[in-house]
Write an enzyme that holds these catalytic residues in place. Structure first.
Site, PDB file in Angstrom:
ATOM      1  N   LYS A 113       0.835  -1.211   0.000  1.00  0.00           N
ATOM      2  CA  LYS A 113       0.000   0.000   0.000  1.00  0.00           C
ATOM      3  C   LYS A 113       0.864   1.253   0.000  1.00  0.00           C
ATOM      4  O   LYS A 113       0.514   2.241  -0.643  1.00  0.00           O
ATOM      5  CB  LYS A 113      -0.967  -0.016   1.176  1.00  0.00           C
ATOM      6  CG  LYS A 113      -2.111  -0.982   0.891  1.00  0.00           C
ATOM      7  CD  LYS A 113      -3.184  -0.955   1.920  1.00  0.00           C
ATOM      8  CE  LYS A 113      -4.316  -1.898   1.516  1.00  0.00           C
ATOM      9  NZ  LYS A 113      -4.954  -2.532   2.654  1.00  0.00           N
ATOM     10  N   LYS A 199      -4.580 -11.499  -7.174  1.00  0.00           N
ATOM     11  CA  LYS A 199      -5.839 -11.937  -6.573  1.00  0.00           C
ATOM     12  C   LYS A 199      -6.998 -11.049  -7.008  1.00  0.00           C
ATOM     13  O   LYS A 199      -6.784  -9.892  -7.390  1.00  0.00           O
ATOM     14  CB  LYS A 199      -5.711 -11.939  -5.052  1.00  0.00           C
ATOM     15  CG  LYS A 199      -5.496 -10.568  -4.465  1.00  0.00           C
ATOM     16  CD  LYS A 199      -5.722 -10.523  -2.968  1.00  0.00           C
ATOM     17  CE  LYS A 199      -5.634  -9.082  -2.499  1.00  0.00           C
ATOM     18  NZ  LYS A 199      -6.183  -8.782  -1.233  1.00  0.00           N
ATOM     19  N   LYS A 202     -11.035  -5.571  -4.801  1.00  0.00           N
ATOM     20  CA  LYS A 202     -11.975  -4.460  -5.037  1.00  0.00           C
ATOM     21  C   LYS A 202     -11.269  -3.278  -5.681  1.00  0.00           C
ATOM     22  O   LYS A 202     -11.895  -2.455  -6.317  1.00  0.00           O
ATOM     23  CB  LYS A 202     -12.553  -3.988  -3.701  1.00  0.00           C
ATOM     24  CG  LYS A 202     -13.469  -4.990  -3.036  1.00  0.00           C
ATOM     25  CD  LYS A 202     -14.126  -4.316  -1.832  1.00  0.00           C
ATOM     26  CE  LYS A 202     -14.727  -5.319  -0.879  1.00  0.00           C
ATOM     27  NZ  LYS A 202     -14.190  -5.226   0.478  1.00  0.00           N
TER      28      LYS A 202
HETATM   29  P1  AMP Z   1     -11.571  -7.006   2.136  1.00  0.00           P
HETATM   30  O1  AMP Z   1     -12.295  -6.832   0.848  1.00  0.00           O
HETATM   31  O2  AMP Z   1     -10.115  -6.727   1.996  1.00  0.00           O
HETATM   32  O3  AMP Z   1     -12.207  -6.321   3.266  1.00  0.00           O
HETATM   33  O4  AMP Z   1     -11.644  -8.567   2.479  1.00  0.00           O
HETATM   34  C1  AMP Z   1     -12.770  -9.183   3.080  1.00  0.00           C
HETATM   35  C2  AMP Z   1     -12.479 -10.655   3.201  1.00  0.00           C
HETATM   36  O5  AMP Z   1     -12.377 -11.250   1.908  1.00  0.00           O
HETATM   37  C3  AMP Z   1     -11.152 -10.979   3.911  1.00  0.00           C
HETATM   38  O6  AMP Z   1     -11.368 -12.114   4.712  1.00  0.00           O
HETATM   39  C4  AMP Z   1     -10.208 -11.306   2.790  1.00  0.00           C
HETATM   40  O7  AMP Z   1      -9.188 -12.199   3.184  1.00  0.00           O
HETATM   41  C5  AMP Z   1     -11.149 -11.966   1.805  1.00  0.00           C
HETATM   42  N1  AMP Z   1     -10.665 -11.818   0.425  1.00  0.00           N
HETATM   43  C6  AMP Z   1     -10.538 -10.666  -0.276  1.00  0.00           C
HETATM   44  N2  AMP Z   1     -10.071 -10.911  -1.522  1.00  0.00           N
HETATM   45  C7  AMP Z   1      -9.859 -12.251  -1.587  1.00  0.00           C
HETATM   46  C8  AMP Z   1      -9.387 -13.123  -2.596  1.00  0.00           C
HETATM   47  N3  AMP Z   1      -9.065 -12.681  -3.815  1.00  0.00           N
HETATM   48  N4  AMP Z   1      -9.291 -14.447  -2.297  1.00  0.00           N
HETATM   49  C9  AMP Z   1      -9.641 -14.936  -1.068  1.00  0.00           C
HETATM   50  N5  AMP Z   1     -10.121 -14.161  -0.093  1.00  0.00           N
HETATM   51  C10 AMP Z   1     -10.238 -12.836  -0.329  1.00  0.00           C
END
Ligand code: AMP
Length: 337
Positions: A113, A199, A202
């Site tokens: 980041k 990966k 968002k």
């Molecule tokens: P975030 O969008 O960063 O708040 O992530 C919310 C949840 O989704 C967290 O538990 C992340 O580890 C999971 N997550 C986000 N992107 C991925 C991905 N590409 N693969 C697996 N888990 C994900």
């Protein structure tokens, strides 16, 4: 028998995508029957990278509706918004006294980041540096041991364990158990993006790289058909390049084992047609996403219900968080009369 405690959350920084669903939320839904579960919307966390928060109310409601649309049941688990639990920032302040600058600077997501924010000319806030402290507190505020998250959260979980142990050691207590990632008995994993590497995320710059749970059927099909492929295998049982392996990994997550096997065999025999594979992958994604999307749309119309879910959830979460905060303050010695 008392149930083990589970905690997890998602940031309202954009639409929830298949990576969030398959990596985390699908496990939340499975866990609500067997664990004592707390699932939250991590609105404070979103401020570490998205400080211009004019979309926060809409995005927060969408994440909430998505949790419910995916199958979370407020009768079985506690659903709340992080900022509605004042005990969290208070415990975060106490844990910031225990966290080391050096250990936080080494966290891979922080380094990534920093790189991307510096490229776009943005300063690095203390909030971004201490993101893992807030995440540790999100978990240990309910004294949870199980954390359903994707593989990207492993380094943060290690910090959470270190901080829990450091507190216990420093104040001669056993208040905080060690939290571990949870994926139904298997290793944590990453859901790949559709653009060939990395990966699903968002914040990806390529809008076609993620399938959102709000995408309509046509959009899902278009995105999958645009996914990067190569010229095809030239030798039997050839190792797959990353972009092809990613499509197979996605298929493994959304398609039946017979379908995956069918395309594996074609790949290994060098007679695979990527167009057919992508069509199949798109249809299986549509099957998975369409009912959830329809549920989200219905739930978004029912604001009173959404409000009630988080009002009730916050009450329960505050009770659990307050018991931990008071015990932590007592252990530190912050109790004077
Ligand atoms: P975030 O969008 O960063 O708040 O992530 C919310 C949840 O989704 C967290 O538990 C992340 O580890 C999971 N997550 C986000 N992107 C991925 C991905 N590409 N693969 C697996 N888990 C994900």
């Amino acid at each position: 028998m008392t149930k083990e405690i589970a905690v997890s959350g998602s940031r309202p920084t954009g639409f929830i995508h298949l990576g969030n669903y398959l990596g985390a939320i699908r496990n939340y839904v499975k866990m609500q029957d067997n664990f004592s579960c707390y699932f939250f919307i991590a609105d404070y966390h979103s401020l570490t990278t998205h400080y211009e928060a004019q979309n926060l109310p809409q995005l927060t409601r969408e994440v909430l509706a998505t949790y419910l649309a995916c199958g979370l049941d407020p009768q079985k688990c506690v659903i709340y918004i992080q900022s509605e639990i004042p005990q969290i920032p208070e415990l975060y302040l106490l844990f910031n006294m225990l966290a080391y600058k050096g250990e936080l600077e080494k966290v891979p997501t922080f380094k990534d980041k920093v790189r991307s924010q510096e490229q776009s000319g943005r300063s690095i806030s203390a909030g971004l540096l201490t993101y893992p402290v807030l995440m540790a507190v999100d978990i240990i505020v309910h004294r949870a041991t199980k954390v359903p998250v994707g593989k990207d959260q492993e380094a943060h979980l290690e910090i959470a364990r270190n901080l829990a142990n450091r507190f216990n050691y420093q104040f001669q207590t056993t208040l905080f158990p060690e939290p571990y990632g949870y994926n139904d008995g298997s290793d944590l994993f990453k859901v790949p993006s559709l653009d060939g590497s990395g990966k699903m995320s968002k914040s990806a710059t390529n809008p076609n790289s993620a399938i959102y749970l709000m995408d309509d059927d046509t959009t899902i099909r278009k995105k999958v058909m645009k996914a990067k492929t190569d010229a095809g295998p030239t030798e039997s049982n050839q190792t797959k390049p990353e972009e092809i392996q990613n499509l197979f990994d996605l298929m493994q997550l959304v398609s039946s084992s017979e379908i995956v096997q069918h395309y594996e065999t074609q790949y290994n025999n060098c007679n695979i047609r990527y167009g057919d594979l992508k069509k199949q992958l798109a249809e299986d994604m549509v099957q998975l996403v369409a009912p959830i999307r329809n549920n989200i749309h219905d739930l978004m119309k029912n604001e009173e219900y959404l409000k009630k879910v988080v009002r009730d959830g916050a009450e329960q979460a505050r009770q659990s968080a307050d018991a931990t905060l008071q015990a932590a303050k007592k252990a530190i010695g912050i109790h004077y009369f």
